[in-house]
Design an enzyme around this catalytic site. Structure first.
Site, short mmCIF file in Angstrom:
data_model
loop_
_atom_site.label_atom_id
_atom_site.label_comp_id
_atom_site.label_asym_id
_atom_site.label_seq_id
_atom_site.Cartn_x
_atom_site.Cartn_y
_atom_site.Cartn_z
N LYS A 121 -3.42 -9.77 14.17
CA LYS A 121 -3.51 -9.91 12.72
C LYS A 121 -4.37 -8.79 12.14
O LYS A 121 -5.24 -8.25 12.81
CB LYS A 121 -4.12 -11.27 12.35
CG LYS A 121 -3.20 -12.45 12.62
CD LYS A 121 -3.83 -13.73 12.11
CE LYS A 121 -2.89 -14.91 12.30
NZ LYS A 121 -3.47 -16.18 11.78
N GLY A 161 -3.80 -11.40 7.15
CA GLY A 161 -2.82 -12.11 7.97
C GLY A 161 -1.63 -11.30 8.40
O GLY A 161 -0.74 -11.82 9.10
N ARG A 170 -7.09 1.68 -7.67
CA ARG A 170 -8.00 0.68 -8.20
C ARG A 170 -9.06 0.29 -7.18
O ARG A 170 -8.75 -0.13 -6.06
CB ARG A 170 -7.21 -0.56 -8.62
CG ARG A 170 -8.05 -1.59 -9.36
CD ARG A 170 -7.20 -2.71 -9.93
NE ARG A 170 -6.69 -3.61 -8.90
CZ ARG A 170 -5.41 -3.70 -8.56
NH1 ARG A 170 -4.52 -2.93 -9.15
NH2 ARG A 170 -5.02 -4.55 -7.64
N SER A 191 -4.40 -0.14 -4.27
CA SER A 191 -5.33 -1.20 -4.67
C SER A 191 -6.08 -1.74 -3.46
O SER A 191 -5.60 -1.69 -2.33
CB SER A 191 -4.58 -2.34 -5.37
OG SER A 191 -3.69 -2.98 -4.48
N GLU A 248 -0.36 4.41 5.24
CA GLU A 248 0.71 5.21 4.65
C GLU A 248 1.11 4.68 3.28
O GLU A 248 0.88 3.52 2.93
CB GLU A 248 1.93 5.24 5.57
CG GLU A 248 2.77 3.98 5.57
CD GLU A 248 4.16 4.19 6.16
OE1 GLU A 248 5.04 3.36 5.86
OE2 GLU A 248 4.37 5.15 6.93
N ALA A 249 1.72 5.54 2.48
CA ALA A 249 2.11 5.20 1.12
C ALA A 249 3.01 3.97 1.09
O ALA A 249 3.93 3.83 1.91
CB ALA A 249 2.83 6.38 0.48
N ALA A 293 -0.59 6.46 -1.65
CA ALA A 293 -0.09 6.08 -2.96
C ALA A 293 0.65 4.74 -2.89
O ALA A 293 1.47 4.52 -2.00
CB ALA A 293 0.84 7.16 -3.49
N ASP A 351 -11.97 4.65 -20.42
CA ASP A 351 -11.70 3.22 -20.51
C ASP A 351 -11.56 2.56 -19.15
O ASP A 351 -11.60 1.33 -19.05
CB ASP A 351 -10.40 2.97 -21.30
CG ASP A 351 -10.54 3.27 -22.77
OD1 ASP A 351 -11.69 3.25 -23.26
OD2 ASP A 351 -9.53 3.52 -23.43
N GLU A 406 -7.61 7.63 -7.44
CA GLU A 406 -6.42 7.58 -8.29
C GLU A 406 -5.85 6.17 -8.35
O GLU A 406 -4.90 5.91 -9.07
CB GLU A 406 -5.36 8.55 -7.76
CG GLU A 406 -5.80 10.00 -7.78
CD GLU A 406 -4.71 10.94 -7.28
OE1 GLU A 406 -3.86 11.33 -8.10
OE2 GLU A 406 -4.72 11.26 -6.08
#
Length: 339
Positions: free
Chosen positions: A300, A279, A215, A233, A271-272, A256, A180, A213
């Site tokens: 930036k 910005g 997105r 993400s 890093e996690a 992660a 899915d 793992e």
């Protein structure tokens, strides 16, 4: 003047009572100029095609489609052809003109019995379950089996414009923890592993062996040997009206629950839990300057976008985000990617 790029093939379209194309499945596609009508190969859909509506109210119609790859989407069949091209690894993300794709795709109820129109789904669902039960009872009677029939249930996977990739294209050398979570139009290279919490959108994907793992948003590509950690993400272009396409280079790690709104080059690590946007103020770590008590340069995030060999961390003492030089990238566990 550049030569027009085209792709063509036979598809099997699902058409509802209103004449709306709900989906098109292409078992095989070809790149290059399409043959003349008299030279077209025959389709092999056989009894899969039917001009009489089934219990869903759906006809399945063979369609011969020629797509202009550099032109906006012209209709649903054209949209599905381009999505198939990417999932078949015949075209990489961001190389096809997908303008207008949302306007051309119908919102569809995706089920274990195939696509349904949204408008009359409740009634059609009952028709399908009734027809399936009657067929099971008839078979039991002919076979001399007990009259009890198993309950036929229409299971809904989702209501969306894009279906699951795996129902149309199964790429070789790939592991998917949850079907899915990968849309048709995702480009997954051999050696890619998408874990159960991972997600890959259409017009996005991996260009080599990768662990996903987190997105991977629309328009994002991930280089060979890179790892998208759990809950991580990458900003895409569908929300907020952004035009910048972000990417991740080779042998890089997005930790992660981390995130980026900039591109990572090769051999980078975030890093996690750290989220870096265009910005974000980032301090460039310089050991010599720090030892001498000199001020460190602050830039930036956009200024570091796409640059190689950077470790992004949050200094746990003073809380500032720092960019430090990193000599080598990560190495994935080869045993996990022999798919």
């Amino acid at each position: 003047m550049s030569e027009e790029r085209t792709a063509w093939g036979w598809g099997l379209a699902s058409v509802d009572a209103a004449g709306t194309t709900l989906d098109v499945w292409y078992p095989e596609l070809n790149l290059g100029e399409a043959p003349a009508e008299s030279d077209r190969p025959n389709h092999n859909f056989g009894t899969l095609a039917h001009d009489e509506a089934d219990a869903r109210g759906i006809r399945r119609v063979p369609v011969f489609v020629v797509s202009q790859l550099d032109e906006p989407i012209s209709n649903a069949a054209d949209a599905y052809l381009k999505l198939h091209l990417m999932s078949m690894r015949m075209a990489k993300p961001n190389t096809l003109n997908l303008d207008g794709i949302f306007a051309q795709l119908a919102n569809v109820v995706w089920t274990n019995y195939g696509p349904f129109a949204v408008e009359d789904f409740t009634l059609r669902k009952a028709d399908v379950e009734r027809a399936s039960t009657e067929a099971a009872l008839a078979f039991a009677s002919q076979a001399g089996l007990p009259a009890a029939a198993p309950a036929a249930t229409v299971n809904v996977f989702g209501v969306d414009k894009f279906p699951r990739m795996i129902d149309y294209v199964v790429p070789t050398g790939v592991r998917l923890g949850d079907a899915d979570r990968v849309r048709l139009g995702a480009y997954l290279s051999s050696g890619t592993t998408v874990m159960h919490a991972g997600f890959v959108n259409f017009n996005a994907g991996t260009l080599g062996v990768s662990m996903v793992e987190g997105r991977v948003s629309q328009g994002v590509v991930v280089g060979d040997g890179s790892d998208i950690g759990g809950g991580a993400s990458i900003m895409g272009t569908l929300s907020g009206g952004g035009k910048l396409r972000n990417s991740i280079g080779e042998h890089s790690l997005l930790g992660a629950n981390a995130g980026i709104g900039i591109s990572l080059g090769d051999n980078c690590t975030v890093e996690a839990g750290l989220y870096i946007t265009a910005g974000t103020k980032i301090t460039i770590w310089d050991k010599a300057k720090a030892a001498a008590g000199e001020p460190l340069e602050v830039v930036k995030g956009a200024e570091l976008s796409g640059k190689d060999n950077i470790l992004f961390i949050r200094n746990s003492v003073n809380g500032r985000i720092e960019a430090r030089y990193r000599k080598v990238g990560i190495e994935l566990n080869a045993k996990l990617h022999k798919n």
